[in-house]
Design a protein around this motif. Structure first.
Motif, mmCIF file in Angstrom:
data_model
loop_
_atom_site.group_PDB
_atom_site.id
_atom_site.type_symbol
_atom_site.label_atom_id
_atom_site.label_comp_id
_atom_site.label_asym_id
_atom_site.label_seq_id
_atom_site.Cartn_x
_atom_site.Cartn_y
_atom_site.Cartn_z
ATOM 1 N N HIS A 1 0.632 -1.041 0.018
ATOM 2 C CA HIS A 1 -0.003 -0.203 -0.165
ATOM 3 C C HIS A 1 0.928 1.279 0.031
ATOM 4 N N GLU A 2 1.780 1.198 0.393
ATOM 5 C CA GLU A 2 3.084 2.370 0.493
ATOM 6 C C GLU A 2 4.083 2.327 -0.731
ATOM 7 N N TYR A 3 3.412 2.007 -1.943
ATOM 8 C CA TYR A 3 4.169 1.938 -3.015
ATOM 9 C C TYR A 3 5.041 3.135 -3.420
ATOM 10 N N ALA A 4 5.086 4.270 -3.103
ATOM 11 C CA ALA A 4 5.487 5.369 -3.458
ATOM 12 C C ALA A 4 7.093 5.522 -2.818
ATOM 13 N N THR A 5 6.779 4.708 -1.486
ATOM 14 C CA THR A 5 8.417 4.718 -0.632
ATOM 15 C C THR A 5 8.875 3.420 -0.342
ATOM 16 N N SER A 6 8.207 2.438 -0.630
ATOM 17 C CA SER A 6 8.507 1.155 0.049
ATOM 18 C C SER A 6 8.055 -0.041 -0.857
ATOM 19 N N PHE A 7 8.449 -1.211 -0.572
ATOM 20 C CA PHE A 7 7.781 -2.297 -1.352
ATOM 21 C C PHE A 7 7.611 -3.346 -0.252
ATOM 22 N N ALA A 8 6.883 -4.308 -0.066
ATOM 23 C CA ALA A 8 6.459 -5.326 0.940
ATOM 24 C C ALA A 8 6.975 -6.567 0.850
ATOM 25 N N LEU A 9 7.264 -7.266 2.080
ATOM 26 C CA LEU A 9 7.997 -8.538 1.907
ATOM 27 C C LEU A 9 7.325 -9.215 3.069
ATOM 28 N N ALA A 10 6.953 -10.569 3.034
ATOM 29 C CA ALA A 10 6.295 -11.335 3.743
ATOM 30 C C ALA A 10 7.402 -11.962 4.698
ATOM 31 N N LEU A 11 7.334 -11.835 6.036
ATOM 32 C CA LEU A 11 8.205 -12.549 6.906
ATOM 33 C C LEU A 11 7.431 -12.926 8.410
ATOM 34 N N ASP A 12 7.971 -13.777 9.171
ATOM 35 C CA ASP A 12 7.337 -14.116 10.510
ATOM 36 C C ASP A 12 7.443 -12.782 11.233
ATOM 37 N N LEU A 13 6.418 -12.848 12.139
ATOM 38 C CA LEU A 13 6.312 -11.509 12.935
ATOM 39 C C LEU A 13 7.572 -11.335 14.142
ATOM 40 N N ASP A 14 8.090 -12.170 14.543
ATOM 41 C CA ASP A 14 9.443 -12.092 15.229
ATOM 42 C C ASP A 14 10.575 -11.379 14.587
ATOM 43 N N THR A 15 10.786 -11.728 13.288
ATOM 44 C CA THR A 15 11.889 -11.432 12.324
ATOM 45 C C THR A 15 11.642 -10.059 12.159
ATOM 46 N N ILE A 16 10.111 -9.596 11.735
ATOM 47 C CA ILE A 16 9.733 -8.279 11.635
ATOM 48 C C ILE A 16 10.008 -7.154 12.703
ATOM 49 N N GLU A 17 9.663 -7.694 14.004
ATOM 50 C CA GLU A 17 9.905 -6.750 15.222
ATOM 51 C C GLU A 17 11.482 -6.721 15.311
ATOM 52 N N MET A 18 12.141 -7.582 15.113
ATOM 53 C CA MET A 18 13.742 -7.374 15.187
ATOM 54 C C MET A 18 14.263 -6.381 14.027
ATOM 55 N N LEU A 19 13.801 -6.473 13.062
ATOM 56 C CA LEU A 19 14.130 -5.894 11.836
ATOM 57 C C LEU A 19 13.998 -4.067 12.031
ATOM 58 N N LYS A 20 12.665 -3.876 12.643
ATOM 59 C CA LYS A 20 11.993 -2.755 13.049
ATOM 60 C C LYS A 20 12.908 -2.187 14.179
ATOM 61 N N ALA A 21 13.163 -2.949 15.009
ATOM 62 C CA ALA A 21 13.963 -2.501 16.210
ATOM 63 C C ALA A 21 15.537 -2.191 15.884
ATOM 64 N N THR A 22 15.988 -3.052 14.941
ATOM 65 C CA THR A 22 17.364 -2.888 14.484
ATOM 66 C C THR A 22 17.632 -1.865 13.489
ATOM 67 N N ASP A 23 16.586 -1.499 12.687
ATOM 68 C CA ASP A 23 16.885 -0.594 11.452
ATOM 69 C C ASP A 23 15.694 0.059 11.096
ATOM 70 N N PRO A 24 15.040 0.772 11.850
ATOM 71 C CA PRO A 24 13.858 1.416 11.484
ATOM 72 C C PRO A 24 13.866 2.324 10.211
ATOM 73 N N ASP A 25 14.922 2.727 9.756
ATOM 74 C CA ASP A 25 15.072 3.454 8.672
ATOM 75 C C ASP A 25 14.905 3.032 7.515
ATOM 76 N N THR A 26 14.972 1.552 7.738
ATOM 77 C CA THR A 26 14.725 0.554 6.374
ATOM 78 C C THR A 26 13.783 -0.106 6.508
ATOM 79 N N PHE A 27 13.209 -0.442 7.587
ATOM 80 C CA PHE A 27 12.080 -1.556 7.810
ATOM 81 C C PHE A 27 11.237 -0.828 8.897
#
Length: 115
Positions: free
Chosen positions: A41-67
């Motif tokens: 839904h945010e195709y102007a700035t980002s693309f979407a990738l399916a991943l498990d919720l634990d990995t998503i939380e780790m990515l958001k916590a460690t690199d919020p500028d990207t994920f």
């Protein structure tokens, strides 16, 4: 990394096909017809990738500028990846992980239309 660059890479992985998800371009695992990479839904700035919720939380916590996740995706197994990532090698590794994770899921069923 643009969506097209991500999709081109994803299509080099075994058992993947170019398709659509909700009428927009997506890459799916052919065996179960599940999308693992899509414009989102945010195709102007980002693309979407399916991943498990634990990995998503780790990515958001460690690199919020990207994920990140917009309110639309919070609580769902989808992470948004900003186009201006400074680590395309990490993104490619996550695309592989997403493909592998999605391949283990059951076959997607057709959605019922509501009237």
């Amino acid at each position: 990394m643009t969506f097209q660059e991500a999709a081109d890479y994803a299509l080099t992985l075994p058992g993947t096909v170019l398709s659509t998800s909700y009428g927009r371009p997506a890459v799916k695992v052919a065996a179960n017809n599940r999308a693992f990479l899509h414009t989102g839904h945010e195709y102007a700035t980002s693309f979407a990738l399916a991943l498990d919720l634990d990995t998503i939380e780790m990515l958001k916590a460690t690199d919020p500028d990207t994920f990140w996740q917009s309110p639309h995706y919070e609580g769902w197994p989808v992470v948004l990846i900003r186009y201006d990532t400074t680590d395309p090698a990490r993104v490619r590794a996550l695309i592989e992980r997403s493909r592998d994770w999605t391949a283990t899921r059951t076959k997607a069923s057709a959605r019922k239309k509501t009237t």
